[in-house]
Design a protein around this motif. Structure first.
Motif, mmCIF file in Angstrom:
data_model
loop_
_atom_site.group_PDB
_atom_site.id
_atom_site.type_symbol
_atom_site.label_atom_id
_atom_site.label_comp_id
_atom_site.label_asym_id
_atom_site.label_seq_id
_atom_site.Cartn_x
_atom_site.Cartn_y
_atom_site.Cartn_z
ATOM 1 N N ARG A 169 0.847 -1.188 0.000
ATOM 2 C CA ARG A 169 0.000 0.000 0.000
ATOM 3 C C ARG A 169 0.883 1.239 0.000
ATOM 4 O O ARG A 169 1.714 1.412 0.882
ATOM 5 N N ASN A 170 0.713 2.055 -1.024
ATOM 6 C CA ASN A 170 1.483 3.293 -1.156
ATOM 7 C C ASN A 170 2.984 3.036 -1.076
ATOM 8 O O ASN A 170 3.715 3.783 -0.444
ATOM 9 N N GLY A 171 3.433 1.941 -1.698
ATOM 10 C CA GLY A 171 4.851 1.628 -1.760
ATOM 11 C C GLY A 171 5.423 0.987 -0.508
ATOM 12 O O GLY A 171 6.620 0.741 -0.444
ATOM 13 N N ARG B 240 -3.599 -0.007 -6.722
ATOM 14 C CA ARG B 240 -3.422 1.291 -7.364
ATOM 15 C C ARG B 240 -4.797 1.913 -7.529
ATOM 16 O O ARG B 240 -5.776 1.209 -7.793
ATOM 17 N N THR B 241 -4.849 3.206 -7.419
ATOM 18 C CA THR B 241 -6.099 3.915 -7.660
ATOM 19 C C THR B 241 -6.133 4.329 -9.127
ATOM 20 O O THR B 241 -5.081 4.413 -9.774
ATOM 21 N N PRO B 242 -7.326 4.543 -9.653
ATOM 22 C CA PRO B 242 -7.409 4.921 -11.071
ATOM 23 C C PRO B 242 -6.518 6.100 -11.449
ATOM 24 O O PRO B 242 -5.960 6.127 -12.535
ATOM 25 N N ASP B 243 -6.307 7.048 -10.539
ATOM 26 C CA ASP B 243 -5.472 8.216 -10.858
ATOM 27 C C ASP B 243 -3.978 7.909 -10.818
ATOM 28 O O ASP B 243 -3.168 8.726 -11.260
ATOM 29 N N THR B 244 -3.589 6.711 -10.322
ATOM 30 C CA THR B 244 -2.169 6.337 -10.308
ATOM 31 C C THR B 244 -1.915 5.126 -11.210
ATOM 32 O O THR B 244 -0.876 4.476 -11.084
#
Length: 145
Positions: free
Chosen positions: A55-57, A137-141
């Motif tokens: 999560r978030n790297g 990942r979220t759609p914006d990433t």
């Protein structure tokens, strides 16, 4: 609430019966999310099996029971995780793995997506999830690595 039904976004016909049995365990686990059925999810896993959630790297290390405990079963929102692309399954006697792309939806809207990497162990003739690793990942990433 009505039970969610598995919708296959991939071609099941290319898999052997044993590979389909393995994928069914993963689908049962994921169906437990949408059905808010913690017992169904728990029946698919070795509870002390491990999980690494990226999560978030950064990794979150937990057990498979810990993964189940992270699900917001009391949320008023409709939640669903589904296999969203063609899986890859490999078997060697009593162990197996599946690589499954997924989508996680909240109220029918894509919240995040990624890949689940499942490990399985066959005990007493039944496949169980022994570990899982995933990313999100979220759609914006979507295009970030």
């Amino acid at each position: 609430m009505s039970a969610t039904q598995t919708i296959h976004f991939y071609d099941r016909s290319v898999f052997t019966e044993e590979e389909r049995a393995i994928l069914q365990v993963a689908e049962n686990f994921l169906n437990g999310i949408g059905n808010r059925d913690k017992a169904l999810m728990s029946e698919q896993v070795l509870p002390s099996g491990g999980a690494v959630l990226m999560r978030n790297g950064a990794p979150i290390f937990t057990t498979l029971s810990g993964v189940i405990d992270r699900i917001p079963f009391d949320s008023p929102n409709k939640i669903e995780e589904r296999i969203s692309g063609q899986p890859v399954v490999r078997i060697d006697h009593s162990i197996a793995m599946a690589w499954t792309p997924y989508d996680f939806l909240i109220n029918d809207k894509l919240d995040h997506f990624g890949t689940d990497i499942w490990s399985f162990a066959k005990l007493d003739g039944k496949w169980l999830v022994s570990s899982v690793a995933d990313n999100a990942r979220t759609p914006d990433t979507a295009n970030q690595h």
